[in-house]
Design a protein around this motif. Structure first.
Motif, PDB file in Angstrom:
ATOM      1  N   VAL A 186      -3.067  17.660   4.960  1.00  0.00           N
ATOM      2  CA  VAL A 186      -3.050  18.119   6.352  1.00  0.00           C
ATOM      3  C   VAL A 186      -2.793  19.624   6.398  1.00  0.00           C
ATOM      4  O   VAL A 186      -2.499  20.249   5.375  1.00  0.00           O
ATOM      5  N   GLU A 187      -2.915  20.185   7.570  1.00  0.00           N
ATOM      6  CA  GLU A 187      -2.802  21.634   7.760  1.00  0.00           C
ATOM      7  C   GLU A 187      -1.341  22.105   7.670  1.00  0.00           C
ATOM      8  O   GLU A 187      -0.423  21.323   7.935  1.00  0.00           O
ATOM      9  N   PRO A 188      -1.117  23.389   7.335  1.00  0.00           N
ATOM     10  CA  PRO A 188       0.257  23.901   7.267  1.00  0.00           C
ATOM     11  C   PRO A 188       1.017  23.637   8.570  1.00  0.00           C
ATOM     12  O   PRO A 188       0.467  23.843   9.649  1.00  0.00           O
ATOM     13  N   GLY A 189       2.226  23.151   8.466  1.00  0.00           N
ATOM     14  CA  GLY A 189       3.062  22.934   9.652  1.00  0.00           C
ATOM     15  C   GLY A 189       2.839  21.590  10.321  1.00  0.00           C
ATOM     16  O   GLY A 189       3.516  21.240  11.283  1.00  0.00           O
ATOM     17  N   GLU A 190       1.849  20.811   9.826  1.00  0.00           N
ATOM     18  CA  GLU A 190       1.502  19.572  10.537  1.00  0.00           C
ATOM     19  C   GLU A 190       2.531  18.455  10.338  1.00  0.00           C
ATOM     20  O   GLU A 190       2.770  17.660  11.242  1.00  0.00           O
ATOM     21  N   LEU A 191       3.151  18.413   9.184  1.00  0.00           N
ATOM     22  CA  LEU A 191       4.155  17.362   8.966  1.00  0.00           C
ATOM     23  C   LEU A 191       5.441  17.748   9.695  1.00  0.00           C
ATOM     24  O   LEU A 191       5.834  18.907   9.710  1.00  0.00           O
ATOM     25  N   GLU A 192       6.073  16.750  10.263  1.00  0.00           N
ATOM     26  CA  GLU A 192       7.282  17.002  11.049  1.00  0.00           C
ATOM     27  C   GLU A 192       8.401  17.557  10.158  1.00  0.00           C
ATOM     28  O   GLU A 192       8.584  17.095   9.034  1.00  0.00           O
ATOM     29  N   ARG A 193       9.160  18.529  10.656  1.00  0.00           N
ATOM     30  CA  ARG A 193      10.282  19.092   9.901  1.00  0.00           C
ATOM     31  C   ARG A 193      11.588  18.473  10.385  1.00  0.00           C
ATOM     32  O   ARG A 193      11.711  18.155  11.564  1.00  0.00           O
ATOM     33  N   THR A 194      12.554  18.368   9.463  1.00  0.00           N
ATOM     34  CA  THR A 194      13.875  17.874   9.847  1.00  0.00           C
ATOM     35  C   THR A 194      14.766  19.073  10.103  1.00  0.00           C
ATOM     36  O   THR A 194      14.966  19.895   9.210  1.00  0.00           O
ATOM     37  N   THR A 195      15.282  19.198  11.300  1.00  0.00           N
ATOM     38  CA  THR A 195      16.108  20.377  11.583  1.00  0.00           C
ATOM     39  C   THR A 195      17.596  20.032  11.651  1.00  0.00           C
ATOM     40  O   THR A 195      18.439  20.906  11.607  1.00  0.00           O
ATOM     41  N   VAL A 196      17.918  18.757  11.775  1.00  0.00           N
ATOM     42  CA  VAL A 196      19.319  18.327  11.792  1.00  0.00           C
ATOM     43  C   VAL A 196      19.430  17.088  10.909  1.00  0.00           C
ATOM     44  O   VAL A 196      18.600  16.189  11.003  1.00  0.00           O
ATOM     45  N   GLY A 197      20.427  17.066  10.028  1.00  0.00           N
ATOM     46  CA  GLY A 197      20.625  15.872   9.204  1.00  0.00           C
ATOM     47  C   GLY A 197      19.738  15.869   7.965  1.00  0.00           C
ATOM     48  O   GLY A 197      19.178  16.903   7.594  1.00  0.00           O
ATOM     49  N   ARG A 204       0.858  -1.197   0.000  1.00  0.00           N
ATOM     50  CA  ARG A 204       0.000   0.000   0.000  1.00  0.00           C
ATOM     51  C   ARG A 204       0.884   1.233   0.000  1.00  0.00           C
ATOM     52  O   ARG A 204       1.878   1.284   0.718  1.00  0.00           O
ATOM     53  N   ILE A 205       0.520   2.226  -0.757  1.00  0.00           N
ATOM     54  CA  ILE A 205       1.259   3.490  -0.723  1.00  0.00           C
ATOM     55  C   ILE A 205       0.315   4.617  -0.302  1.00  0.00           C
ATOM     56  O   ILE A 205      -0.774   4.761  -0.847  1.00  0.00           O
ATOM     57  N   GLU A 206       0.731   5.344   0.715  1.00  0.00           N
ATOM     58  CA  GLU A 206      -0.085   6.437   1.234  1.00  0.00           C
ATOM     59  C   GLU A 206       0.710   7.733   1.119  1.00  0.00           C
ATOM     60  O   GLU A 206       1.876   7.789   1.499  1.00  0.00           O
ATOM     61  N   ILE A 207       0.070   8.744   0.588  1.00  0.00           N
ATOM     62  CA  ILE A 207       0.752  10.032   0.402  1.00  0.00           C
ATOM     63  C   ILE A 207       0.062  11.090   1.258  1.00  0.00           C
ATOM     64  O   ILE A 207      -1.169  11.196   1.252  1.00  0.00           O
ATOM     65  N   THR A 208       0.865  11.838   2.005  1.00  0.00           N
ATOM     66  CA  THR A 208       0.317  12.930   2.808  1.00  0.00           C
ATOM     67  C   THR A 208       0.956  14.238   2.325  1.00  0.00           C
ATOM     68  O   THR A 208       2.179  14.328   2.222  1.00  0.00           O
ATOM     69  N   VAL A 209       0.128  15.213   2.019  1.00  0.00           N
ATOM     70  CA  VAL A 209       0.656  16.515   1.583  1.00  0.00           C
ATOM     71  C   VAL A 209       0.105  17.597   2.513  1.00  0.00           C
ATOM     72  O   VAL A 209      -0.894  17.389   3.198  1.00  0.00           O
ATOM     73  N   GLU A 210       0.780  18.736   2.493  1.00  0.00           N
ATOM     74  CA  GLU A 210       0.351  19.827   3.365  1.00  0.00           C
ATOM     75  C   GLU A 210      -0.299  20.918   2.537  1.00  0.00           C
ATOM     76  O   GLU A 210       0.214  21.275   1.476  1.00  0.00           O
TER      77      GLU A 210
END
Ligand code: DLL
Length: 429
Positions: free
Chosen positions: A408-419, A368-374
């Motif tokens: 999903v709502e703006p900012g809801e997906l986790e951001r990568t801040t290191v690496g 299964r492939i699931e795509i989440t966009v903001e």
């Protein structure tokens, strides 16, 4: 004006130098690294058989597994006393790939990084804020040394600490920021949250690399920060950042510093060398590395090569922006698709923010492939309507229908801040 004359040398002059260096590298690897001696013996090739660049094809490939099996120093070609520095790249699983540099290797690295920054439009006297991670990762120290070599002021912030990052950008007025593309976008968001217009930051250039990105993603970065975003490519096994770079002038493919790194593109299935313009897996051979010569290293990165002249006057072969890796290929209901193709299709939609994730799961015998966009902040329609737009876009452009699609709502997906950013989460066994 190139940083070094070799950048604009006639191709036959370059080829003559490459031939000499290739012969020396093969001889060195054979004499000093038992792994290469065994491999070449098995292939029935003696170092003296390598007379021309075309003979390179007779050599076996080196792979990531070879690095892992040789952990930590089985591929080193010098005594430990001659190793000045170690770096390592952590794979997602298993042991890291440990890499070594002699004094001479560090000097080459400084030179190719200085060249890369110059090609990217960075000028001596400028200020580079370096937000690549310092430590075992090659990004931090690679950019640091090259920027000093070029004659810029370096602000070695390293990864993360976004509040301090923004404060120093404003106060020390760096004109260049070096970081991953995903961190660039995060920094722009973080600035806006603090009431700073990211376009008002003093930056004119960002040098992005270390992770794949598509053109629409780059456009997002350029418009969010009002900068030119220049692509810098490299990998630890070969040297680190500074294998190839775009010129700011054309931004049309990355010039490979061919006097130090010899590029080929192969069919990943058959290993056959492909012609210019044909897409396949990038294979690199080091031509000057002392501590860790690498013969025909399979990078896993998907690209094409072209020897067409560039308007900037550099004569080095150019590789296409690396938007993905051979092992990233997804099969969605029988259709082959790279995550980068999904990225390009959705990020191009104005109503969608440049953040997404792909989840892979197994249900019974089916994937299964699931795509989440903001949702983009500027979009004020209904989520359902946006979902429909994204779905029809994926179908039109790629012929792909995900099993689930979520907005999903703006900012809801986790951001990568290191690496490095992760966008594909594989939950299958
Ligand atoms: O990422 C070196 C680097 C640091 C390059 C900073 C550019 C800027 P590794 O951690 O060994 O080294 O990871 C190398 O990262 O094989 C590619 O898959 C990916 N990669 C590196 N640069 C780019 C790029 C550093 N410009 C792996 N575009 C490589 C796309 C990139 N992918």
């Amino acid at each position: 004006m190139p940083y070094h004359d070799i950048e604009a040398a006639p191709r036959d002059e370059l080829a003559a130098r490459q031939r000499e260096r290739l012969r020396e590298t093969v001889r060195r690897a054979y004499e000093r690294v038992p792994f290469y001696r065994d491999r070449l013996d098995e292939a029935g090739v003696a170092p003296g058989d390598i007379e021309s660049l075309a003979d390179l094809e007779r050599l076996p490939f080196t792979t990531k597994e070879d690095f892992r099996e040789a952990y930590p120093d089985g591929l080193f070609a010098v005594d430990w006393a001659d190793v000045r520095r170690i770096h390592a790249s952590s794979g997602t699983t298993g042991k890291p790939k440990v890499v070594a540099y002699t004094e001479g290797d560090l000097d080459v690295w400084r030179q190719v990084m200085a060249r890369s920054l110059a090609a990217a439009g960075v000028e001596p006297g400028g200020t580079v804020q370096n937000a690549y991670g310092y430590g075992l990762f090659t990004g931090g120290l690679g950019f640091h040394d090259g920027a000093e070599e070029l004659g810029t002021t370096v602000v070695p912030t390293g990864a993360g600490e976004t509040a301090k990052q923004l404060q120093l950008l404003e106060d020390l007025e760096a004109d260049v920021l070096a970081c991953t593309p995903s961190y660039c976008l995060y920094l722009a968001e973080a600035a806006a949250e603090r009431g700073i217009d990211p376009r008002d930051l003093p930056l004119s250039t960002v040098t992005i690399g270390a992770e794949p990105f598509t053109d629409p993603m780059r456009e997002e970065i350029e418009s969010a920060l009002d900068v030119t975003a220049v692509d810098v490519y490299g990998l630890s096994e070969v040297i680190g950042p500074g294998v190839s770079v775009e010129c700011a002038q054309a931004q049309d493919g990355l010039h490979v510093w061919e006097d130090h790194f010899y590029p080929e593109v192969i069919d990943p299935q058959t290993g056959e060398v492909l012609a210019d313009g044909e897409e396949g897996e990038l294979v690199l051979t080091t031509l000057t590395k002392e501590a860790l010569p690498v013969l025909r290293y399979r990078t896993g990165d998907v690209t094409t090569l072209t020897a067409e002249p560039c308007e900037c006057g550099r004569t080095a072969v150019r590789m296409d922006n690396v938007a993905g890796r051979t092992d990233d290929l997804l099969v969605v209901r029988g259709i082959n698709v790279y995550p980068s193709q999904i990225e390009a299709a959705i990020v191009d939609l104005e109503a969608v923010a440049p953040h997404y994730r792909i989840d892979l799961r197994r249900e019974g015998r089916l994937d299964r492939i699931e795509i989440t966009v903001e949702r983009h902040e500027s979009y004020d329609g209904s989520p359902a309507a946006l979902e429909e737009r994204v779905a029809s876009r994926l179908d039109d452009v790629l012929g792909v229908t995900p099993d689930a699609l979520r907005v999903v709502e703006p900012g809801e997906l986790e951001r990568t801040t290191v690496g490095k950013v992760t966008r594909v989460y594989d939950h299958r066994e």
